[in-house]
Motif scaffolding. Structure first.
Motif, PDB file in Angstrom:
ATOM      1  N   PHE A   1       5.800  -4.245 -30.946  1.00  0.00           N
ATOM      2  CA  PHE A   1       4.687  -3.958 -30.045  1.00  0.00           C
ATOM      3  C   PHE A   1       3.688  -3.004 -30.706  1.00  0.00           C
ATOM      4  O   PHE A   1       2.479  -3.218 -30.669  1.00  0.00           O
ATOM      5  CB  PHE A   1       5.230  -3.354 -28.736  1.00  0.00           C
ATOM      6  CG  PHE A   1       4.190  -2.647 -27.913  1.00  0.00           C
ATOM      7  CD1 PHE A   1       3.126  -3.354 -27.357  1.00  0.00           C
ATOM      8  CD2 PHE A   1       4.260  -1.283 -27.694  1.00  0.00           C
ATOM      9  CE1 PHE A   1       2.159  -2.701 -26.595  1.00  0.00           C
ATOM     10  CE2 PHE A   1       3.306  -0.628 -26.946  1.00  0.00           C
ATOM     11  CZ  PHE A   1       2.248  -1.338 -26.397  1.00  0.00           C
ATOM     12  N   VAL A   2       4.227  -1.966 -31.346  1.00  0.00           N
ATOM     13  CA  VAL A   2       3.347  -0.993 -31.989  1.00  0.00           C
ATOM     14  C   VAL A   2       2.570  -1.651 -33.134  1.00  0.00           C
ATOM     15  O   VAL A   2       1.352  -1.505 -33.241  1.00  0.00           O
ATOM     16  CB  VAL A   2       4.154   0.216 -32.519  1.00  0.00           C
ATOM     17  CG1 VAL A   2       3.280   1.112 -33.365  1.00  0.00           C
ATOM     18  CG2 VAL A   2       4.742   1.002 -31.354  1.00  0.00           C
ATOM     19  N   ALA A   3       3.302  -2.430 -33.938  1.00  0.00           N
ATOM     20  CA  ALA A   3       2.636  -3.064 -35.088  1.00  0.00           C
ATOM     21  C   ALA A   3       1.559  -4.027 -34.623  1.00  0.00           C
ATOM     22  O   ALA A   3       0.434  -4.027 -35.133  1.00  0.00           O
ATOM     23  CB  ALA A   3       3.673  -3.800 -35.937  1.00  0.00           C
ATOM     24  N   GLU A   4       1.905  -4.824 -33.598  1.00  0.00           N
ATOM     25  CA  GLU A   4       0.915  -5.778 -33.099  1.00  0.00           C
ATOM     26  C   GLU A   4      -0.241  -5.069 -32.431  1.00  0.00           C
ATOM     27  O   GLU A   4      -1.395  -5.456 -32.578  1.00  0.00           O
ATOM     28  CB  GLU A   4       1.582  -6.744 -32.103  1.00  0.00           C
ATOM     29  CG  GLU A   4       2.252  -7.902 -32.803  1.00  0.00           C
ATOM     30  CD  GLU A   4       2.888  -8.877 -31.825  1.00  0.00           C
ATOM     31  OE1 GLU A   4       3.595  -9.762 -32.303  1.00  0.00           O
ATOM     32  OE2 GLU A   4       2.683  -8.731 -30.603  1.00  0.00           O
ATOM     33  N   GLY A   5       0.104  -4.022 -31.722  1.00  0.00           N
ATOM     34  CA  GLY A   5      -0.934  -3.242 -31.052  1.00  0.00           C
ATOM     35  C   GLY A   5      -1.923  -2.685 -32.055  1.00  0.00           C
ATOM     36  O   GLY A   5      -3.136  -2.750 -31.846  1.00  0.00           O
ATOM     37  N   ARG A   6      -1.403  -2.168 -33.170  1.00  0.00           N
ATOM     38  CA  ARG A   6      -2.304  -1.599 -34.184  1.00  0.00           C
ATOM     39  C   ARG A   6      -3.206  -2.682 -34.754  1.00  0.00           C
ATOM     40  O   ARG A   6      -4.387  -2.460 -35.001  1.00  0.00           O
ATOM     41  CB  ARG A   6      -1.495  -0.943 -35.291  1.00  0.00           C
ATOM     42  CG  ARG A   6      -0.906   0.366 -34.811  1.00  0.00           C
ATOM     43  CD  ARG A   6      -0.504   1.269 -35.970  1.00  0.00           C
ATOM     44  NE  ARG A   6      -0.013   2.535 -35.430  1.00  0.00           N
ATOM     45  CZ  ARG A   6       1.187   3.023 -35.674  1.00  0.00           C
ATOM     46  NH1 ARG A   6       2.009   2.378 -36.459  1.00  0.00           N
ATOM     47  NH2 ARG A   6       1.550   4.171 -35.156  1.00  0.00           N
ATOM     48  N   GLU A   7      -2.598  -3.866 -34.975  1.00  0.00           N
ATOM     49  CA  GLU A   7      -3.392  -4.979 -35.484  1.00  0.00           C
ATOM     50  C   GLU A   7      -4.519  -5.330 -34.513  1.00  0.00           C
ATOM     51  O   GLU A   7      -5.663  -5.531 -34.900  1.00  0.00           O
ATOM     52  CB  GLU A   7      -2.494  -6.200 -35.657  1.00  0.00           C
ATOM     53  CG  GLU A   7      -2.356  -6.656 -37.086  1.00  0.00           C
ATOM     54  CD  GLU A   7      -1.225  -7.652 -37.212  1.00  0.00           C
ATOM     55  OE1 GLU A   7      -1.248  -8.648 -36.472  1.00  0.00           O
ATOM     56  OE2 GLU A   7      -0.321  -7.421 -38.033  1.00  0.00           O
TER      57      GLU A   7
END
Lengths: 759, 102
Positions: A11-17
């Motif tokens: 979630f965090v990685a996708e959110g940052r993207e």
């Protein structure tokens, strides 16, 4: 627990993207406030983050994003026009979301400061929500006066298709040919200002030869069309047939519901229009499914069913609504994976993989050698096959680490925007070569030096608007980031159209600081290079603006640490281009193996231009100077034997390669193959400068895994690493950039000496 | 013993356009009625519009219905261009020599 952790990390990685995409779109939208695609991208980013945060129950993210989403929804609906104030606010929202994600990533609860910022931003967002809606229904009236229907972008429920293509659906009255109009001619005409990407000709209504009216029109067309033309232009193409045809033109990114209504309305014959839309590339399969789901949900919402049925229907509808929502999520994800089809891999695993391939290369070289020694043809063949495969696997493994520089470049949109606001200059950023690929490690380490160079250019390079106008330049400055590949290196350029480096002031400063002697004669590029000297800090430089932490010497040190180099091209009043040259990869290279005495050296193959023999006559002609006449050009050279103080071998050792060749061959041939004692020159090229390296033996191409030298050898000149040969011997990898620079420096010195002699 | 199928070859030339569509339809019908395998040579067709394309499709349909074979051959450049524009090669199913652009 750990699956939950994994999910949260994703979630965090996708959110940052998503936040990165959001930033990019926000920066673009300032220039194109009407671009519906960008607005939708921003909305989707916020929407997806809110949705996912909801799943994890991260309420502070949900609550905050919800308000932002409402504002974006109004923009999307056309009730609110985007302007630079709103962009600034949304950028702040984006940054704040970024900080929230940091907390999520660290599994920490947000502090009071985060909450207070949230409150402040929410308040500001609410102001936008309170603004009265603008009454500007842009799409009304366009289709009036013509039979050609342009599907307007209604704001009804439904998601946009991802396609960039127009979709045109055309059916004709049977008598159209008789009045002298030919549909094919129209399609040809469309081809003159656009491209028909895919076409499906509907032939189902063509009868048999017996039944056909030869002058009737039976064909229909569905096609995906790529064009920059506006609606009116495309509409005009159908102007003459408007009364005798049913034409539907769906602009790019139309609502799925509109495609759905097209499917409903147009399917007259036995066609599966939905499939055709997919075939044309207008819709993805997922989008089609989504559109078909709309069919199930919308009518129920729109029509009021008899009272008694309501409950029953709601029960029926409920799961479908849920399905639609789930589908939407699924579709988003599929679109994501469809576009890039990416797998996230732990960088450590990848590095380990590359390391193993490095070992494999060395092992395979050993097998090659052993096979060659054994003299068994089958073994040799197997070994050479293995060798080729290892080469391929190396290339593909290195490719894995390659990333496009575009993402790094795009970060500078924000830097440029912020810094230009801060220092009150109007500066635009142009990006070129974003698709150029380079090693991930290099990308990671290039960010800071680039930031410094960009800020420097904006601060010191680009003049104030008044000065620019006085110099006859446009009021806004332009900063250009460019990347391209050049003979085994990647070149990154930071260019500005500012004032350029003031040569004389730099020289004066350098003399004052004792970096240069007053009597020294320096070329322009040598003077420009002085700004990289330690102690020549930006603060004391020509302009009086304050420097920002790292000096240019740190920039250069960073670049050199990556085995790269940096050069400046500047002309006063016109602008400065700083060119960074970096190796494509840090791990493995194609090398060219050479021998001097008993020692072996590797020259990176991409820098080798050619090899020539150094004959006694040429040495004679050079008259003791280390120069060579290479087809009329002066080529400075270095003797590796002198450079590394390799003792002259009494009798020339027969190299491995020769040993193999001579083994098992008759004496006469062996004699012929015996190396004649002569020297060879390997001509190398780096950054456009050439030099020769004098060696004893040329041993051919060789794949090399670069191993860094230990700390003991720090500061060793001319060597950039070492490698292990198949025989177990150690070979040193030559630092060609360093050697070329050294030769050039020697030349510079000599020129200077001869000049002072002349005086 | 199976009888050897009768073959016929028809050569079309000039325009395949609305002005010639009626006549071409007649030619195709006659050819199909008199033979089991008909090869239609399009090598000298100078122009092909919607009617031409439709006649080709209709003739294929007619032949299929009657259990006969109808082949279009030696497509001239204008025919190739039109069929390419409408992406109809696959549907017609005849081998086409794509000439390199000169």
């Amino acid at each position: 627990m750990s699956t939950m952790d994994d999910a949260l990390n994703t979630f965090v990685a996708e959110g940052r993207e998503l936040l990165e995409q959001m930033e990019e779109s926000l920066l673009q939208i300032e220039q194109a406030p009407d671009d519906a695609g960008l607005i939708n991208a921003i909305f989707r980013a916020a929407h997806t983050i809110k949705g996912s945060a909801g799943i994890f129950g991260i309420d502070y993210v949900v609550a905050f994003t919800h308000v932002a989403e409402n504002v974006l929804d109004r923009v999307r609906a056309g009730n609110l026009t985007i302007n630079s104030d709103l962009v600034a606010l949304l950028l702040a929202v984006r940054d704040h979301l970024g900080r929230m994600l940091d907390h999520v990533a660290a599994r920490s609860e947000p502090d009071a400061e985060i909450h207070s910022v949230s409150e402040r931003l929410v308040e500001q967002l609410r102001n936008w929500l309170a603004a009265p809606p603008e009454s500007a229904p842009r799409h009304e009236g366009e289709a009036a006066g013509s039979e050609v229907e342009i599907e307007s972008r209604s704001d009804d429920y439904g998601q946009d298709a991802g396609t960039e293509l127009w979709h045109i659906s055309a059916r004709f009255n049977i008598g159209i040919l008789r009045i002298g109009l030919d549909p094919i001619a129209i399609i040809r005409y469309l081809g003159t200002f656009g491209k028909i990407e895919r076409i499906v000709t509907l032939t189902a209504s063509v009868p048999t030869l017996e039944a056909i009216d030869p002058e009737g029109c039976y064909l229909g067309f569905e096609f995906a069309y790529r064009s920059d033309a506006d609606k009116a232009t495309i509409e005009n193409a159908f102007e003459y047939v408007a009364e005798d045809a049913r034409i539907r033109i769906l602009p790019p990114h139309s609502k799925l519901s509109e495609y759905k209504s097209l499917i409903d309305e147009v399917s007259g014959d036995d066609l599966r229009l939905g499939d055709i839309l997919v075939h044309c590339g207008t819709l993805t399969q997922a989008e089609l499914e989504e559109a078909l789901v709309l069919q199930a949900t919308i009518p129920v919402e729109a029509t009021v069913p008899p009272l008694g049925e309501v409950l029953v229907q709601q029960k029926l509808v409920q799961p479908e609504v849920v399905d639609a929502a789930l589908d939407k999520q699924k579709q988003l994800r599929e679109k994501h994976s469809g576009e890039a089809a990416l797998i996230r891999v732990n960088a450590e695993k990848l590095d380990q993989h590359i390391n193993l391939i490095g070992e494999l290369i060395i092992a395979s070289a050993g097998i090659n050698l052993a096979a060659a020694r054994s003299g068994q043809p089958e073994l040799q063949e197997a070994a050479s096959l293995l060798n080729r495969l290892v080469e391929d696997i190396r290339d593909s493994a290195l490719q894995l680490r390659m990333v496009q520089i575009g993402a790094t470049f795009n970060k500078f949109q924000r830097v440029v925007r912020d810094v230009s606001k801060e220092i009150g200059k109007d500066i635009r950023l142009e990006i070129a070569g974003a698709e150029t690929e380079l090693d991930k490690t290099v990308v990671e380490r290039i960010g800071d030096p680039l930031t410094h160079l960009v800020r420097n250019s904006m601060d010191h390079g680009i003049e104030s608007a008044e000065l620019r106008r006085a110099r006859g330049k446009p009021g806004h400055g332009t900063l250009r980031l460019n990347a391209y590949h050049d003979s085994g290196s990647i070149v990154i350029e930071v260019a500005d159209d500012g004032g350029g480096l003031p040569r004389d002031k730099i020289l004066a400063k350098a003399i004052e600081r004792g970096l240069v002697k007053p009597e020294q004669v320096l070329s322009d590029s040598e003077i420009h290079a002085l700004i990289f000297e330690p102690g020549f800090s930006t603060a004391e430089q020509v302009n009086n603006l304050s420097g920002r932490g790292v000096g240019m010497d740190v920039v250069r040190r960073n670049i050199v640490a990556l085995r790269g180099s940096i050069e400046i091209d500047s002309s006063e009043g016109v602008g400065t281009t700083i060119r960074i040259r970096l190796p494509l990869t840090l791990a493995i290279i194609d090398g060219f193996l050479v021998g001097v005495g008993d020692s072996s050296f590797v020259v990176p193959l991409e820098m080798v231009v050619e090899c020539v023999e150094l004959s006694a006559a040429e040495i004679e002609a050079a008259q003791g100077r280390n120069q060579l006449d290479l087809r009329g050009e002066v080529l400075p050279f270095i003797r590796l034997r002198d450079l590394f103080e390799i003792p002259q071998a009494a009798a020339p050792e027969i190299g491995n390669a020769q040993e193999i060749l001579t083994q098992g061959v008759d004496d006469e041939l062996a004699f012929l193959l015996e190396p004649v004692r002569r020297e060879n020159v390997v001509v190398v090229d780096y950054a456009g400068r050439r030099a020769g390296l004098v060696v004893d033996m040329l041993q051919g191409e060789y794949q090399t895994v670069i191993r860094p030298l230990g700390a003991v050898f720090n500061g060793l000149q001319g060597i950039s690493g070492f490698t292990i040969l198949g025989s177990g011997q150690v070979a040193l990898i030559l630092d060609v950039p360093g050697l070329v620079r050294r030769v050039a420096a020697h030349e510079g010195l000599r020129k200077q000496l001869s000049l002072s002699e002349a005086c | 013993m199976a009888k050897k199928p009768t073959q016929r070859r028809l050569e079309l030339s000039g325009e395949m356009s609305i002005s010639t569509a009626g006549a071409i339809r007649q030619q195709l019908l006659e050819a199909l009625s008199g033979a089991e395998i008909v090869e239609v040579d399009l090598g000298r067709v100078s122009e092909c519009d919607t009617t031409g394309v439709q006649l080709m499709l209709a003739a294929k349909r007619q032949a299929a219905q009657a259990g006969k074979t109808l082949i279009f051959a030696d497509h001239s450049a204008p025919v190739v261009e039109t069929l390419d524009l409408l992406d109809l090669f696959a549907q017609l199913g005849d081998p086409v020599l794509i000439r390199s652009q000169v």
